[in-house]
Design an enzyme around this catalytic site. Structure first.
Site, mmCIF file in Angstrom:
data_model
loop_
_atom_site.group_PDB
_atom_site.id
_atom_site.type_symbol
_atom_site.label_atom_id
_atom_site.label_comp_id
_atom_site.label_asym_id
_atom_site.label_seq_id
_atom_site.Cartn_x
_atom_site.Cartn_y
_atom_site.Cartn_z
ATOM 1 N N ASP A 159 0.806 -1.397 0.039
ATOM 2 C CA ASP A 159 0.129 -0.063 0.070
ATOM 3 C C ASP A 159 1.122 1.453 0.077
ATOM 4 O O ASP A 159 1.235 0.808 0.668
ATOM 5 C CB ASP A 159 -0.907 0.245 1.667
ATOM 6 C CG ASP A 159 -2.040 -1.675 1.476
ATOM 7 O OD1 ASP A 159 -2.249 -1.328 0.519
ATOM 8 O OD2 ASP A 159 -2.013 -1.835 2.305
ATOM 9 N N ASP B 187 0.156 7.946 7.942
ATOM 10 C CA ASP B 187 0.390 6.420 8.298
ATOM 11 C C ASP B 187 1.218 6.958 9.195
ATOM 12 O O ASP B 187 1.445 5.590 9.846
ATOM 13 C CB ASP B 187 0.385 5.824 6.687
ATOM 14 C CG ASP B 187 -1.054 5.822 5.268
ATOM 15 O OD1 ASP B 187 -1.843 5.872 6.059
ATOM 16 O OD2 ASP B 187 -0.893 6.215 5.205
ATOM 17 N N GLU C 178 0.463 -2.067 11.010
ATOM 18 C CA GLU C 178 0.984 -2.182 9.661
ATOM 19 C C GLU C 178 1.563 -1.546 8.501
ATOM 20 O O GLU C 178 2.603 -1.868 7.653
ATOM 21 C CB GLU C 178 -0.547 -1.658 9.076
ATOM 22 C CG GLU C 178 -0.603 -1.667 7.535
ATOM 23 C CD GLU C 178 -2.020 -0.904 6.919
ATOM 24 O OE1 GLU C 178 -2.293 -1.250 6.161
ATOM 25 O OE2 GLU C 178 -3.095 -0.553 7.741
ATOM 26 N N GLU C 179 2.348 -0.213 9.371
ATOM 27 C CA GLU C 179 3.795 0.672 8.486
ATOM 28 C C GLU C 179 5.205 0.226 8.873
ATOM 29 O O GLU C 179 5.433 0.440 8.061
ATOM 30 C CB GLU C 179 3.515 1.619 8.761
ATOM 31 C CG GLU C 179 2.155 2.834 9.048
ATOM 32 C CD GLU C 179 1.076 2.329 7.389
ATOM 33 O OE1 GLU C 179 2.492 2.378 7.374
ATOM 34 O OE2 GLU C 179 -0.119 2.163 7.755
ATOM 35 N N ASP D 22 -3.312 -1.288 13.282
ATOM 36 C CA ASP D 22 -2.973 -0.485 12.327
ATOM 37 C C ASP D 22 -3.423 1.155 12.591
ATOM 38 O O ASP D 22 -4.176 1.518 13.060
ATOM 39 C CB ASP D 22 -4.782 -0.680 10.867
ATOM 40 C CG ASP D 22 -4.100 0.293 9.997
ATOM 41 O OD1 ASP D 22 -4.092 1.303 10.469
ATOM 42 O OD2 ASP D 22 -5.799 -0.392 9.146
ATOM 43 N N LEU E 250 -3.625 4.242 10.896
ATOM 44 C CA LEU E 250 -4.514 4.678 10.191
ATOM 45 C C LEU E 250 -5.661 4.300 9.039
ATOM 46 O O LEU E 250 -4.983 4.002 8.548
ATOM 47 C CB LEU E 250 -3.745 6.209 9.522
ATOM 48 C CG LEU E 250 -4.863 7.527 9.637
ATOM 49 C CD1 LEU E 250 -5.585 7.723 11.035
ATOM 50 C CD2 LEU E 250 -3.968 8.535 8.959
ATOM 51 N N ASP E 251 -6.118 4.059 9.560
ATOM 52 C CA ASP E 251 -7.676 2.752 8.423
ATOM 53 C C ASP E 251 -8.206 3.558 8.113
ATOM 54 O O ASP E 251 -8.575 4.319 7.875
ATOM 55 C CB ASP E 251 -8.159 1.909 9.333
ATOM 56 C CG ASP E 251 -9.288 1.615 8.588
ATOM 57 O OD1 ASP E 251 -8.232 0.763 7.989
ATOM 58 O OD2 ASP E 251 -10.426 1.077 9.161
ATOM 59 N N GLU F 130 -5.583 -6.462 11.789
ATOM 60 C CA GLU F 130 -7.474 -5.997 11.540
ATOM 61 C C GLU F 130 -8.677 -7.024 11.769
ATOM 62 O O GLU F 130 -9.612 -6.308 12.242
ATOM 63 C CB GLU F 130 -7.125 -5.409 10.027
ATOM 64 C CG GLU F 130 -6.218 -4.508 9.652
ATOM 65 C CD GLU F 130 -6.523 -3.903 8.333
ATOM 66 O OE1 GLU F 130 -6.136 -2.525 7.412
ATOM 67 O OE2 GLU F 130 -6.613 -4.573 7.229
#
Length: 329
Positions: free
Chosen positions: A63, A69, A92-93, A113, A115-116, A275
């Site tokens: 992504d 993010d 996630e990052e 996560d 910043l979803d 998530e």
């Protein structure tokens, strides 16, 4: 009139009772709440800092990352690093586990996560943060972590919603509460105690753009949902925001089902660890269900930190019906 005067209880008061004899967990949840407030504040000023565009990098899932993010990820790290009993972060990052200390029994692992739904920021739509908490039962080396991160091992989970108001939802398995942030006092107040989801689904959240790739059990269910009741269907409405926390929050408050299945090409979008598992944990806390179509999300083995999975969650009747259709397919 202040929220206190209206009878709303502040987060710290509720957690003091909810966490009982576990002050370390209470402190961690309060830090996570403060983290989400900080993220909300950064989002509110982001347009003036010109950082809603692409950062020029990709996360482990491919992504494209936005500066926000990365900022949100850094805010989570800064706050969680304040606690001496948080051993590691899974984000996630980040490609790998970020160890803050040598892990030992009793330490926490936090997955998130940060910043979803960040692709929604440019158009002013709702975004959020998702997180879950694990506690090490014994000393673990880094290579043991995947076995620890089974969804069934979560001891708490939650998400924040950054919209017209900043909202927070927290659960610990046998309860789930919703809070709203009061900027005047700088405090979250509980507005939705003991949240539950109706067993029948009147709203459906699904990305209709992927209809051609839906597996047959999902396609049949959606056709039934959007057939009027007078014609023998469910007569449901569709809502879709492309932000998981926004769609899940609406379902939690109004009932319904959220569907992002593994498609017929065996591609899945949502990540299991930070998530699907946290939201599945909250669904169970609210008396609802979460599966990948066939199996309960919380029972799935974790083989990779960024493992992807199909998701069907929400109203028990709808999730069970879809699972039955998968078994017949």
């Amino acid at each position: 009139m202040s929220p206190d005067a209206r009878g709303f209880k502040p987060l710290s008061t509720v957690l003091s009772r909810r966490c009982g004899s576990d002050p370390a967990l209470q402190q961690l949840l309060e830090i996570l709440a403060d983290t989400c407030i900080n993220v909300a504040e950064r989002l509110q000023s982001s347009a003036f800092r010109r950082n809603t565009t692409i950062a020029g990098s990709q996360n482990s899932n491919g992504d494209l990352q936005k500066p926000l993010d990365l900022e949100a990820d850094a805010i989570f790290e800064t706050h969680l690093a304040l606690l001496p009993n948080v051993a590691a972060l899974v984000s996630e990052e980040r490609d790998d586990v970020h160890w803050l200390k040598e892990p030992s029994a009793g330490d926490f692992i936090v997955c998130f996560d940060p910043l979803d739904g960040s692709s929604n920021i440019d158009v002013g739509m709702v975004v959020g943060s998702i997180f879950s908490v694990f506690r090490l039962e014994e000393d673990h080396q880094p290579y043991d972590l995947l076995s620890v991160l089974s969804g069934q091992n979560q001891i708490a989970a939650g998400y924040a919603l950054y919209g017209p108001v900043t909202e927070l939802v927290l659960g610990m398995g046998d309860w789930i509460d919703g809070y709203c942030y009061d900027p005047a006092s700088g405090t979250f107040y509980r507005t939705h105690p003991d949240m539950t989801i109706a067993t029948d689904a009147k709203e459906v959240a699904i990305n209709a753009a992927r209809e051609a790739l839906w597996p047959s059990p999902i396609a049949q269910f959606i056709r039934d949902c959007f057939t009027p009741k007078l014609s023998g269907g469910r007569g449901a409405n569709m809502r879709w925001t492309a932000s998981m926390v926004a769609d899940v929050h609406r379902i939690l408050l109004r009932g319904g089902v959220f569907i992002y299945p593994e498609d017929r090409e065996q591609n899945a979008r949502l990540r299991l660890v930070y998530e699907a598992n946290p939201i599945a944990f909250l669904m169970r806390s609210a008396g609802a269900r979460a599966t990948n179509g066939r199996d309960d999300i919380l029972s799935l083995p974790v083989n990779d930190l960024h493992q992807k999975v199909g998701v069907v969650l929400g109203a028990c009747d709808a999730v069970t019906y879809i699972q039955t259709q998968y078994e017949k397919a």
